[in-house]
Write a protein that holds these residues in place. Structure first.
Motif, short mmCIF file in Angstrom:
data_model
loop_
_atom_site.label_atom_id
_atom_site.label_comp_id
_atom_site.label_asym_id
_atom_site.label_seq_id
_atom_site.Cartn_x
_atom_site.Cartn_y
_atom_site.Cartn_z
N MET A 68 0.85 -1.18 0.00
CA MET A 68 0.00 0.00 0.00
C MET A 68 0.89 1.24 0.00
SD MET A 68 -3.03 0.89 2.67
CE MET A 68 -4.42 0.30 1.75
N ASP A 69 0.57 2.24 -0.80
CA ASP A 69 1.39 3.44 -0.87
C ASP A 69 1.16 4.32 0.36
OD1 ASP A 69 -0.47 5.92 -1.79
OD2 ASP A 69 -1.23 4.03 -2.62
N GLU A 70 2.06 5.27 0.58
CA GLU A 70 2.03 6.11 1.78
C GLU A 70 0.73 6.88 1.95
OE1 GLU A 70 4.38 6.12 4.27
OE2 GLU A 70 5.19 4.48 3.10
N SER A 71 0.09 7.27 0.86
CA SER A 71 -1.14 8.05 0.97
C SER A 71 -2.31 7.21 1.46
CB SER A 71 -1.49 8.69 -0.37
OG SER A 71 -1.77 7.68 -1.31
N GLY A 72 -2.16 5.89 1.46
CA GLY A 72 -3.25 5.02 1.85
C GLY A 72 -3.10 4.41 3.22
N LYS A 73 -2.22 4.93 4.05
CA LYS A 73 -1.99 4.36 5.38
C LYS A 73 -3.16 4.69 6.31
CE LYS A 73 2.45 2.99 4.94
NZ LYS A 73 2.99 1.72 5.27
N LEU A 74 -3.41 3.78 7.24
CA LEU A 74 -4.52 3.90 8.17
C LEU A 74 -4.05 4.31 9.56
CD1 LEU A 74 -6.32 0.55 7.26
CD2 LEU A 74 -6.96 2.85 6.49
N ILE A 75 -5.00 4.76 10.36
CA ILE A 75 -4.80 4.99 11.79
C ILE A 75 -5.54 3.87 12.51
CG2 ILE A 75 -5.30 6.49 13.75
CD1 ILE A 75 -5.18 8.85 11.81
N ALA A 76 -4.89 3.23 13.48
CA ALA A 76 -5.51 2.18 14.27
C ALA A 76 -5.76 2.71 15.68
CB ALA A 76 -4.61 0.95 14.32
N ILE A 77 -6.75 2.14 16.35
CA ILE A 77 -7.11 2.59 17.70
C ILE A 77 -7.28 1.39 18.61
CG2 ILE A 77 -8.70 3.96 19.09
CD1 ILE A 77 -9.19 4.30 15.51
N ALA A 109 -15.61 9.62 13.33
CA ALA A 109 -14.84 10.58 12.54
C ALA A 109 -14.34 9.98 11.24
CB ALA A 109 -13.66 11.09 13.37
N GLY A 110 -14.58 8.68 11.03
CA GLY A 110 -14.22 8.06 9.77
C GLY A 110 -12.91 7.31 9.75
N VAL A 111 -12.35 7.04 10.92
CA VAL A 111 -11.06 6.37 10.99
C VAL A 111 -11.19 4.86 10.85
CG1 VAL A 111 -9.09 5.93 12.54
CG2 VAL A 111 -10.02 8.23 12.34
N GLY A 112 -12.35 4.31 11.09
CA GLY A 112 -12.54 2.86 11.08
C GLY A 112 -12.35 2.23 9.71
N HIS A 113 -11.81 1.02 9.72
CA HIS A 113 -11.63 0.25 8.50
C HIS A 113 -11.87 -1.21 8.83
CE1 HIS A 113 -9.27 -1.80 5.30
NE2 HIS A 113 -9.84 -0.86 4.57
N ARG A 114 -12.77 -1.84 8.11
CA ARG A 114 -13.12 -3.23 8.37
C ARG A 114 -13.09 -3.99 7.05
NH1 ARG A 114 -16.42 -6.00 12.30
NH2 ARG A 114 -16.61 -4.03 13.37
N ALA A 144 -0.15 3.42 9.74
CA ALA A 144 0.91 4.39 9.99
C ALA A 144 0.97 4.81 11.46
CB ALA A 144 0.72 5.63 9.13
N ILE A 145 -0.18 4.85 12.13
CA ILE A 145 -0.25 5.32 13.51
C ILE A 145 -1.17 4.39 14.30
CG2 ILE A 145 -0.98 7.20 15.05
CD1 ILE A 145 -0.47 9.12 12.70
N VAL A 146 -0.73 4.04 15.50
CA VAL A 146 -1.58 3.29 16.43
C VAL A 146 -1.82 4.20 17.63
CG1 VAL A 146 -1.82 1.28 17.92
CG2 VAL A 146 -0.67 1.06 15.72
N LEU A 147 -3.07 4.59 17.82
CA LEU A 147 -3.47 5.38 18.98
C LEU A 147 -3.92 4.42 20.06
CD1 LEU A 147 -5.59 8.13 17.20
CD2 LEU A 147 -3.21 8.28 17.93
N ILE A 173 7.46 3.27 12.10
CA ILE A 173 6.16 3.14 11.46
C ILE A 173 5.67 1.72 11.67
CG2 ILE A 173 4.85 3.29 9.29
CD1 ILE A 173 5.96 5.98 10.12
N PRO A 174 4.53 1.50 12.22
CA PRO A 174 3.60 2.50 12.71
C PRO A 174 4.07 3.13 14.02
CG PRO A 174 2.67 0.31 13.03
CD PRO A 174 3.97 0.14 12.30
N THR A 175 3.80 4.41 14.13
CA THR A 175 4.10 5.15 15.35
C THR A 175 3.00 4.88 16.36
OG1 THR A 175 5.18 6.87 14.05
CG2 THR A 175 4.45 7.48 16.27
N VAL A 176 3.40 4.65 17.60
CA VAL A 176 2.43 4.39 18.67
C VAL A 176 2.33 5.64 19.53
CG1 VAL A 176 1.86 2.95 20.65
CG2 VAL A 176 2.97 1.93 18.67
#
Length: 117
Positions: free
Chosen positions: A1-10, A23-28, A61-64, A84-87
Motif C-alpha cells: 500500500m502506498d504512503e497516501s493510503g496508510k490507516l490509523i488504528a485505535i 470521525a471516519g477512521v474505522g476500516h473493516r 501508519a499510527i496506532v493510537l 512506522i507505525p508510530t504508537v
C-alpha cells in the motif's frame, strides 16, 4: 500500500474508539479491523494480540492507544522500536493523561538529558 493510503488504528475504551470511528477512521475487511474496543472483560492477552497484529500491518501508519490501556502492555511498548507505525498514547474521557507514564515522553526526556544532575 502506498504512503497516501496508510490507516490509523485505535486501541482504547468504547468512547474513544467510537469517537474515532464516527470521525471516519474505522476500516473493516472480511478478516480484520483497525481497532479494538477494550472493556472490563478484555484480557491483557487480547490487548497484546491486537497491538502485535496492528503494529505488524504495513497499511497502518499510527496506532493510537489510551494511556490506561497502554499501561496494561507497558512491557511491549518498552521494547517497541519501529518508527512506522508510530504508537501514540492518548488520554481517555475518564483517565487523565500522565506524561510521566508515556514511553515517548520518557525517551524524549532521556535523549535531552532531563532528570540528570
Amino acid at each position: 500500500m502506498d504512503e497516501s493510503g496508510k490507516l490509523i488504528a485505535i486501541i482504547g475504551d468504547e468512547d474513544t474508539v467510537t469517537g474515532f470511528l464516527l470521525a471516519g477512521v474505522g476500516h473493516r475487511t472480511v478478516n480484520t479491523t483497525n481497532f479494538l474496543v477494550v472493556k472490563n472483560d478484555t484480557t491483557v492477552s487480547q490487548i497484546e494480540d491486537a497491538f502485535n497484529r496492528l503494529t505488524a500491518r504495513d497499511d497502518i501508519a499510527i496506532v493510537l492507544i489510551n494511556q490506561h490501556v497502554a499501561n496494561e502492555i507497558r512491557h511491549l511498548l518498552g521494547s517497541y522500536s519501529k518508527t512506522i507505525p508510530t504508537v501514540l498514547e492518548i488520554p481517555s474521557k475518564d483517565v487523565p493523561y500522565d506524561p510521566e507514564q508515556d514511553y515517548i515522553m520518557q525517551r524524549i526526556n532521556m535523549m535531552l538529558g532531563a532528570g540528570q544532575s
